[in-house]
Design a protein around this motif. Structure first.
Motif, PDB file in Angstrom:
ATOM      1  N   ASN A   1       0.780  -1.295   0.196  1.00  0.00           N
ATOM      2  CA  ASN A   1      -0.042   0.066  -0.152  1.00  0.00           C
ATOM      3  C   ASN A   1       0.424   2.007  -0.129  1.00  0.00           C
ATOM      4  O   ASN A   1       0.484   2.238  -0.724  1.00  0.00           O
ATOM      5  CB  ASN A   1      -1.430   0.034   0.993  1.00  0.00           C
TER       6      ASN A   1
ATOM      7  N   SER B   1      -8.314   0.188   0.956  1.00  0.00           N
ATOM      8  CA  SER B   1      -8.441   0.261   2.127  1.00  0.00           C
ATOM      9  C   SER B   1     -10.522  -0.025   2.365  1.00  0.00           C
ATOM     10  O   SER B   1     -10.475  -0.633   3.520  1.00  0.00           O
ATOM     11  CB  SER B   1      -8.356   1.014   3.338  1.00  0.00           C
TER      12      SER B   1
ATOM     13  N   PHE C   1      -8.272   0.645   9.277  1.00  0.00           N
ATOM     14  CA  PHE C   1      -7.917   0.869   7.507  1.00  0.00           C
ATOM     15  C   PHE C   1      -8.923   1.779   7.640  1.00  0.00           C
ATOM     16  O   PHE C   1      -8.799   2.348   6.240  1.00  0.00           O
ATOM     17  CB  PHE C   1      -8.577   0.104   7.199  1.00  0.00           C
TER      18      PHE C   1
END
Length: 407
Positions: free
Chosen positions: A23, A52, A357
């Motif tokens: 990420n 996410s 997240f």
């Protein structure tokens, strides 16, 4: 003893390292991706958000499945799915003239894999290690691996993108295969945990969840919110920093990666040191969490007050915020893992991961919207959430004197 499970711990730590790389490697190259695809700043921020957002929805399900069928049986397929998602994004960028939609699909698939990988790490550590002091130290290693990923991400992402802009996507499958092999062959879960997993039905899952929140709702919700805010601060400020270094300070390419790595390195070092020191002292964890959030708040407010900060002031203050978050995260991990029974850890830590997240998902797009009005406004909004986190740390987390457990 930690030495008895060294191979398991190294293998487990590879999961958050690789998930973070998957990420955060994109953060320094988002401006390059935006330029290559001819899209807006908000659209490019969705490459972080879609990953996410999918994970947020699926993490609680993955937590239940890990309680039901066992940790490794969920982690290994999830790592492979993450690799496939990276492959789709990379090949789409390579082969298609207009690949934005395909890249988003690949990123969404990576989010599916992420939901069943990193969130299961925390309860897996709790399953393997018996002593709470060993659990705390191991969680410190795991959180350090997570933050080490944030240190390596801007450097590695910039290096790979220097070769070709979509190479970071194609690196993920290789990393996921390595982690999959490590987990498959080196991680040994206790036989007792596997037997307990088979007894968890969906009805039991719902009943346990209600009971857990009835007994521990206040401090759990407080920790969930603090974890969310920490991730929001990290990804919001790093997204801002990535754009600002190019547009205002004219630092790009590999050098930009090294500059972005400085706050992440501060965060990583702080996580490592605190993870080794907190032990079983939950009262200490509470006050370290509060102090860390206060440091983050002060640093972000100071940044917002500066009219035209130099690059040195900007990096120094964001690094101080990184230290504050770095000392906070291992404490949150330990409070969650050690405060919940082993058979319920998968469920609770999965919800905690979902909240983290959410912070990751909201940070970049909100920063891109706020900074259009004013960078000062962005920093003030971020600092406002930090004040809320400090209040939650002060009043929601209350360890008992006798047991030392959060209550």
């Amino acid at each position: 003893m930690l030495s008895e499970h060294k191979g398991s711990l190294i293998s487990i730590a590879s999961i958050p390292l690789i998930m973070t790389l998957g990420n955060s490697m994109l953060i320094p190259v988002l401006p390059a991706i935006r330029h290559q695809l001819q899209i807006t700043s908000f659209q490019v921020s969705l490459l972080i958000t879609v990953y996410s957002a999918v994970a947020i929805l699926l993490i609680p399900i993955a937590g239940y499945l890990s309680d039901r069928f066992g940790r490794k049986k969920i982690i290994i397929p999830s790592l492979l799915i993450t690799g496939i998602g990276g492959l789709i994004s990379g090949l789409g960028a390579w082969w298609l003239a207009h690949p934005y939609s395909v890249i988003l699909i690949g990123r969404a698939l990576q989010g599916v894999g992420a939901a069943g990988a990193f969130p299961i790490v925390l309860p897996l550590v709790g399953d393997i290690f018996k002593k709470e002091s060993d659990v705390s130290k191991s969680l410190g290693v795991v959180e350090t691996a997570n933050t080490l990923g944030k240190v390596l991400s801007p450097i590695l992402g910039s290096l790979l993108a220097y070769v070709i802009w979509f190479l970071p996507f194609l690196t993920i499958p290789l990393l996921c295969v390595i982690s999959t092999l490590l987990v498959a062959f080196l991680v040994k879960t206790p036989a007792k945990q596997d037997k307990q997993a088979k007894k968890v039905t969906f009805g039991n899952f719902i009943q346990q969840l209600k009971l857990i929140f009835k007994q521990n709702g206040r401090w759990l919700l407080g920790i969930f919110a603090i974890g969310c805010i920490c991730m929001f601060v990290i990804f919001g400020t790093l997204f801002y920093l990535s754009d600002t270094l190019e547009e205002k300070y004219h630092i790009d390419g590999i050098w930009k990666g090294f500059v972005i790595a400085i706050p992440s390195a501060a965060l990583c070092l702080a996580s490592f040191l605190i993870g080794r020191k907190i032990g079983q002292n939950k009262s200490l964890m509470k006050w370290i969490t509060f102090s860390g959030i206060v440091l983050v708040t002060g640093s972000i407010v100071w940044t917002g007050l500066l009219k035209d900060p130099s690059i040195y002031w900007l990096i120094t203050l964001i690094s101080l915020a990184g230290i504050g978050i770095g000392v906070t995260l291992p404490c949150l991990d330990a409070l969650i893992t050690e405060g919940i029974a082993k058979e319920e850890r998968g469920t609770i830590t999965s919800i905690y991961s979902s909240m983290r997240f959410i912070g990751v998902a909201v940070g970049p797009p909100l920063a891109s919207v706020l900074v259009k009005s004013s960078a000062h406004l962005m920093f003030y909004c971020i600092s406002g959430t930090c004040v809320l986190a400090a209040l939650l740390a002060l009043f929601a987390i209350k360890p008992t004197r006798d047991e030392g457990h959060a209550s």
